[in-house]
Design an enzyme around this catalytic site. Structure first.
Site, short mmCIF file in Angstrom:
data_model
loop_
_atom_site.label_atom_id
_atom_site.label_comp_id
_atom_site.label_asym_id
_atom_site.label_seq_id
_atom_site.Cartn_x
_atom_site.Cartn_y
_atom_site.Cartn_z
N HIS A 154 73.64 -0.70 -2.93
CA HIS A 154 72.70 -2.25 -3.20
C HIS A 154 72.88 -1.64 -4.41
O HIS A 154 72.85 -2.82 -5.43
CB HIS A 154 71.11 -2.06 -2.49
CG HIS A 154 71.87 -4.01 -2.15
ND1 HIS A 154 71.39 -4.90 -3.26
CD2 HIS A 154 71.07 -4.14 -1.83
CE1 HIS A 154 71.67 -6.30 -2.73
NE2 HIS A 154 70.74 -5.98 -1.80
N ARG A 155 73.14 -1.21 -4.86
CA ARG A 155 73.04 -0.74 -7.03
C ARG A 155 74.16 -1.23 -7.22
O ARG A 155 74.83 -1.76 -8.39
CB ARG A 155 72.92 0.77 -7.30
CG ARG A 155 71.47 1.33 -6.74
CD ARG A 155 72.15 2.41 -7.20
NE ARG A 155 73.28 3.78 -6.65
CZ ARG A 155 73.17 4.96 -6.40
NH1 ARG A 155 72.75 5.53 -7.33
NH2 ARG A 155 74.29 4.78 -6.14
#
Length: 465
Positions: free
Chosen positions: A438-439
């Site tokens: 999700h980064r």
């Protein structure tokens, strides 16, 4: 590809001695001995960027054997594969310091190479001078970054570091050639078989997954080898697990464990999607006879979708930036004896489906024989994990370190669906779940990627170009 053991000349180096450990799995005590003579240490090589220690699968040569430059000396098990290790120098294998089944850190000494036959006795004496002839031998501490052989010179004493000695667990022995498949044998075993006129087909190897090693060929050449191999097979054929026993990780299991722990530091999320597979199933039935595999079809469809959504093919390693990978390399998880590995279909978006299928079969054969080269399993940019063949309809996969996403593929199953005209119909459908970093990758990115993937699978005309 076999690795060469390179040899820088050093003014002096340390040499560990044989030590005795009465209990398997315990660490052995380091000992200090001096070495005098032109003797080189054969070090445990680094066969991959993640390898920290290696296990001796088998010694191709025995103590006292003459070695020629480029000749295989030992088979080493890394965290992902078995590889033949070659010597970079002529000489004699003077002393084996880590026996078959022993484990040693990368860069530590596993044997001694004498330049002349006259030095063999001296090397053996020095190697065994500090202790009794136990079943295991300890390599030294502070391993260097590269696998080398170093000349041993006069009068430097360094303590050898402890090494864990693991018992060689009995495993099922498989014929090295079954059903017309290629013969799995070490390069030296093949060479020896040719010289001794030994037929390898049908021979039961004593190496991992039935891999034929030199001693198997020598046993057959000496007579009674086939009977001996059959006898071994009868002993180990009956599987058994000792309940309550503590079993140490294999090298591969240790690597998987470290990767899974590392993955806990990555913030991930998951998105699922249902895809109709009727058209894909029909295409597969049509071209299966030409050698096409379903795995190759799924990898190809995934690669084409990734080409349209490059962020899903990206990766973040330092937490401060991410890379749009220039190639689409689809790694596919494969369960093998004693672990898991992910052979990589490189440039899957550019390779035609027939070549991709042939490549996949080649990679699977090499994976099961533990003969994959590092670039064949550590270059993936996106991973597929398919449990559909077991009837699993849905599952989640853990994100491998250094990649942006992994897709878990379930079984294609008939489902009752509503048609466009409001009627009830039947369609084959499969569930896919993508785990992503999700980064770098957001929910909308995955949703759009999965929409594209579904459109390719449900209308697979582009898969056969």
């Amino acid at each position: 590809m076999s690795r060469l053991l390179q040899t820088p000349f050093l003014p002096s180096v340390s040499l560990p001695t044989k030590t005795r450990s009465s209990v398997t799995g315990f660490r052995v005590k380091p000992r200090i001995i001096p070495i005098q003579a032109k003797i080189r240490e054969i070090f445990m090589p680094a066969l991959s960027s993640t390898m920290t220690e290696g296990k001796i699968v088998s010694w191709v040569k025995s103590e006292g054997d003459k070695l020629n430059k480029g000749e295989s000396v030992v088979v080493v098990e890394s965290d992902k594969a078995d590889m033949d290790v070659e010597t970079f120098y002529d000489g004699y294998l003077a002393a084996i310091m880590v026996e078959e089944g022993g484990v040693a850190p990368v860069g530590s000494a596993i044997a001694l190479l004498a330049e002349t036959e006259d030095e063999i006795a001296d090397a053996k004496a020095k190697a065994s001078g500090g202790g009794g002839g136990g079943d295991s031998k300890a390599p030294p501490a502070s391993p260097p970054t590269a696998a080398v052989e170093a000349p041993v010179s006069v009068e430097k004493k360094v303590a050898a570091a402890p090494v864990s000695i693991k018992a060689v667990a009995a495993s099922a022995v498989h014929p090295a050639s079954e059903g017309g498949k290629r013969i799995v044998a070490s390069p030296y075993a093949k060479k020896l078989a040719k010289e001794l006129k030994v037929e390898l087909a049908g021979l039961v190897g004593s190496g991992p997954m039935g891999r034929i090693v030199a001693k198997d060929v020598e046993a057959v050449a000496a007579g009674g080898g086939v009977q001996a191999a059959v006898a071994v097979k009868e002993v180990v054929a009956a599987p058994g697990v000792e309940l309550g026993s503590v079993v140490p990780f294999t090298t591969m299991q240790g690597a998987v464990s470290r990767n899974m722990v590392e993955s806990l530091g990555v913030p991930t999320f998951r998105v699922g999607y249902t895809i109709s597979t009727d058209a894909l199933d029909a295409l597969y039935k049509k071209i299966k006879s030409k050698g096409v595999t379903m795995t190759a079809l799924l990898a190809k469809a995934t690669a084409l979708a990734l080409a349209k959504h490059p962020v899903v093919n990206s990766s973040c390693r330092d937490g401060n930036s991410f890379v749009y990978n220039s190639s689409i390399n689809v790694a596919v998880a494969v369960a093998i004896d004693g672990g898991l590995i992910t052979p990589v279909l490189q440039n899957a978006d550019k390779v035609d489906i027939y070549s991709l299928s042939r490549k996949w079969k080649e990679l699977v054969d090499k994976a099961r024989a533990k003969q994959l080269q590092p670039q064949e399993y550590n270059t993936g940019t996106f991973t597929l994990s398919n449990l559909g063949m077991f009837g699993v309809d849905r599952f989640d996969a853990i994100l491998p370190p250094g990649t942006g996403a992994i897709m878990a593929v379930g079984a294609s199953q008939p489902s009752v669906v509503a048609t466009k005209d409001g009627r009830i119909g039947m369609k084959n459908q499969m569930q896919v779940n993508v785990t992503a970093d999700h980064r770098v990758i957001y929910g909308a990115d995955l949703a759009q990627f999965l929409q594209t993937l579904a459109s390719i699978i449900e209308d697979p005309k582009d898969l056969t170009f």
